[in-house]
Design an enzyme around this catalytic site. Structure first.
Site, short mmCIF file in Angstrom:
data_model
loop_
_atom_site.label_atom_id
_atom_site.label_comp_id
_atom_site.label_asym_id
_atom_site.label_seq_id
_atom_site.Cartn_x
_atom_site.Cartn_y
_atom_site.Cartn_z
N LYS A 107 0.86 -1.19 0.00
CA LYS A 107 0.00 0.00 0.00
C LYS A 107 0.89 1.23 0.00
CE LYS A 107 -4.43 1.09 0.15
NZ LYS A 107 -5.58 0.32 -0.36
N SER A 364 -8.41 -5.14 -10.97
CA SER A 364 -7.02 -4.72 -11.21
C SER A 364 -6.20 -5.91 -11.71
CB SER A 364 -6.38 -4.20 -9.92
OG SER A 364 -6.67 -2.84 -9.75
P1 NAD Z 1 -13.00 8.43 -2.54
O1 NAD Z 1 -11.99 9.45 -2.23
O2 NAD Z 1 -13.47 8.27 -3.95
O3 NAD Z 1 -14.33 8.64 -1.66
C1 NAD Z 1 -14.33 8.82 -0.28
C2 NAD Z 1 -15.60 9.58 0.07
O4 NAD Z 1 -15.72 9.69 1.48
C3 NAD Z 1 -15.63 11.00 -0.50
O5 NAD Z 1 -16.86 11.25 -1.12
C4 NAD Z 1 -15.42 11.86 0.73
O6 NAD Z 1 -16.01 13.14 0.62
C5 NAD Z 1 -16.10 11.01 1.79
N1 NAD Z 1 -15.66 11.37 3.15
C6 NAD Z 1 -14.48 11.89 3.56
N2 NAD Z 1 -14.49 12.09 4.88
C7 NAD Z 1 -15.70 11.69 5.31
C8 NAD Z 1 -16.31 11.67 6.59
N3 NAD Z 1 -15.69 12.10 7.68
N4 NAD Z 1 -17.58 11.18 6.67
C9 NAD Z 1 -18.22 10.74 5.57
N5 NAD Z 1 -17.69 10.75 4.34
C10 NAD Z 1 -16.44 11.22 4.22
O7 NAD Z 1 -12.42 7.06 -1.97
P2 NAD Z 1 -12.78 5.58 -2.39
O8 NAD Z 1 -11.84 5.15 -3.44
O9 NAD Z 1 -14.25 5.48 -2.61
O10 NAD Z 1 -12.37 4.80 -1.06
C11 NAD Z 1 -13.22 4.70 0.08
C12 NAD Z 1 -12.77 3.54 0.95
O11 NAD Z 1 -12.79 2.35 0.15
C13 NAD Z 1 -11.35 3.64 1.51
O12 NAD Z 1 -11.32 3.01 2.77
C14 NAD Z 1 -10.53 2.82 0.53
O13 NAD Z 1 -9.35 2.30 1.11
C15 NAD Z 1 -11.52 1.72 0.22
N6 NAD Z 1 -11.24 1.02 -1.05
C16 NAD Z 1 -11.23 1.67 -2.24
C17 NAD Z 1 -10.98 0.96 -3.41
C18 NAD Z 1 -11.03 1.61 -4.78
O14 NAD Z 1 -10.96 0.87 -5.78
N7 NAD Z 1 -11.14 2.92 -4.90
C19 NAD Z 1 -10.72 -0.41 -3.35
C20 NAD Z 1 -10.75 -1.06 -2.11
C21 NAD Z 1 -11.02 -0.32 -0.99
#
Ligand code: NAD
Length: 476
Positions: A107, A364
């Protein structure tokens, strides 16, 4: 998010790991070898922006190299730190093992608030970060392959791929150095939606088993179930959209960084997302009750809770007030080890992060394979498949003529059956299959032993066994 009197994210992952290995019979020392993070590289680099040099701190952590390349996203957030990156790298090891993506866990993260920078500035910063990692083989198609995570997306992945290609001009597999790229830069159809789509497939699979639903006190189908989602970003948006549009679930709550929205009869996910894009948050959205302290909605009654934003949001301060009978961890580590125990005792069923959000790494994996094979999925067989289907249609049409009014093909059948699968359909099929098989492997363990109380422990057992087998095959 760190909560006083609670273990850190990394410690929380270790505690959950320890619960699982206590139920296993691993050779002495192997448990420790699997648990520890192999290496974490910290880089500080300067970029000239707005007339002065700004220094940034970034990390790339490699948890386990029992399989290579190692894989894991790059996160852009101001809260990024070594503990968090190591916890996320560990989760990647277990996640890849569980869904049989042939990678070790890694990561990365950069301490930055991406909203404070213009796109051209972010490009300079990303390229410099990628340069620092690539020159140490921490970005490399055969050793370490990053992907998007919070705060990063297709755009950043395209910059990283291009930076690597510039530094490795004769590497024919350069595009495989990172996944989550846009289609025109070597990406794959369906990657952007993949994690949210995986959450949907995971819930669909859960709802296929009466015994599992019963444990959560739920019954029936996803249709009509009330869902609250935290974080309407990449993962949360796609999960909420597909579950409401395709499965008939009702999104009653959305929690964002500036507050929450609630509407018992359901929110229009696309309209809320558009509002967020245009206004920077959910505040002011019509047709819903606005809750200033958004996190309070985590405690609202619903059938399914989907935390899809940050880690540690369900912790010792609120776990006893969470009413959802089923939580699916779309985010990584949204429930602390302490909260996990409280929820388990209450009978809440938790579909754990290492499984629930594995859709991203699964697609991926498909993208990486596509890059290495230098051909889009379906390109060779699609028309051949259509030609063979045409033979069946010709015969059915002959039968149709012969039987006259007594029988005829339904009109949609012909068009649907004739169409060969394109890349997107193949990706979705591969993802659905992966999510179903991984769920089945977890639930089998969950139901097989009385001392395994929950899906998380079952998931750890399945994946630790696989990692252990890899290490043993290497002679360790
Ligand atoms: P992202 O940045 O696209 O979205 C995150 C969202 O959370 C945003 O809309 C943001 O405004 C919101 N946010 C931020 N702080 C907040 C709070 N305090 N309360 C409520 N909402 C809040 O990120 P993402 O890619 O959707 O990732 C979200 C989670 O999913 C993370 O834990 C990430 O590790 C996990 N994840 C993502 C992927 C991926 O493919 N993108 C894959 C596996 C896991």
């Amino acid at each position: 998010m760190s909560v006083p009197n609670e273990p850190t994210f990394r410690q929380s992952v270790d505690l959950m790991f320890n619960r699982a290995v206590a139920l296993m019979d691993l050779p002495p020392g192997l448990e420790q070898k699997i648990r520890v993070c192999n290496a974490t590289y910290t880089v500080r680099f300067g970029v000239r922006l707005r007339g002065q040099i700004q220094t940034f701190t970034g990390y790339r952590s490699v948890h386990s190299e029992h399989m290579e390349p190692v894989k894991g996203g790059i996160r852009y957030a101001i809260s990024v730190n070594q503990d968090e990156v190591e916890a996320l790298a560990a989760l990647m090891t277990y996640k890849c093992a569980l869904v049989e993506a042939p990678f070790g866990g890694s990561k990365g993260g950069l301490c930055i608030n991406p909203r404070e920078y213009e796109p051209h500035e972010l490009e300079l910063i990303t390229r410099r970060f990628a340069y620092e990692l690539a020159k140490r083989d921490l970005i490399n198609p055969s050793q370490n392959v990053p992907a998007p995570d919070m705060g990063t997306g297709e755009r950043e992945m395209a910059w990283i791929a291009d930076q690597y290609a510039r530094m490795n001009t004769t590497d024919i597999n350069a595009r495989a150095c990172v996944t989550g790229k846009p289609l025109n830069a070597g990406g794959i159809s369906g990657r952007v939606e993949a994690t949210g789509r995986g959450v949907q497939y995971a819930l669909q699979e859960f709802f296929r088993y009466e015994e599992d639903k019963k444990k959560a006190g739920l019954e029936g189908k996803l249709d009509g179930k009330r869902i609250i989602v935290q974080g309407l970003g990449n993962v949360g948006y796609h999960a909420a959209k597909f579950l409401s549009e395709e499965d008939g679930a009702i999104i009653t709550g959305v929690i964002e960084h500036d507050g929450g929205l609630f509407n018992e009869s359901g929110l229009d996910v696309d309209a809320v997302r558009t509002w967020i894009v245009n206004h920077g948050g959910v505040k002011g959205y019509p047709n819903a009750t606005f809750v200033t302290e958004g996190a309070k909605l985590l405690e609202q009654e619903c059938d399914v809770l989907i935390p899809a934003a940050l880690e540690g949001v369900i912790n010792l301060t609120n776990a006893d007030r969470v009413k959802a009978p089923l939580i699916i961890e779309a985010a990584n580590g949204p429930i602390t080890a302490g909260a996990d125990e409280i929820l388990r005792k209450k009978g809440c069923v938790i579909i754990p992060d290492m499984y629930a959000n594995a859709g991203g790494v699964t697609v991926s994996y498909f993208e990486w394979v596509k890059n290495l094979s230098h051909i889009r999925f379906g390109r060779m067989q699609r028309r051949q498949e259509e030609a063979r289907h045409q033979l069946v249609i010709d015969e059915l049409e002959r039968l149709d003529r012969y039987l006259g009014d007594a029988w005829s093909m339904t009109p949609e059948f012909k068009t649907k059956y004739l169409r060969g699968a394109d890349e997107l359909e193949l990706v979705r099929s591969g993802l659905d299959d992966t999510m179903r098989i991984a769920y089945q492997s977890m639930r089998e363990v969950w139901h097989a032993r009385d001392d395994i109380e929950d899906l998380r422990t079952a998931a750890y057992l399945v994946s630790i066994n696989k990692v252990a087998a890899s290490y043993q095959a290497k002679g360790l």
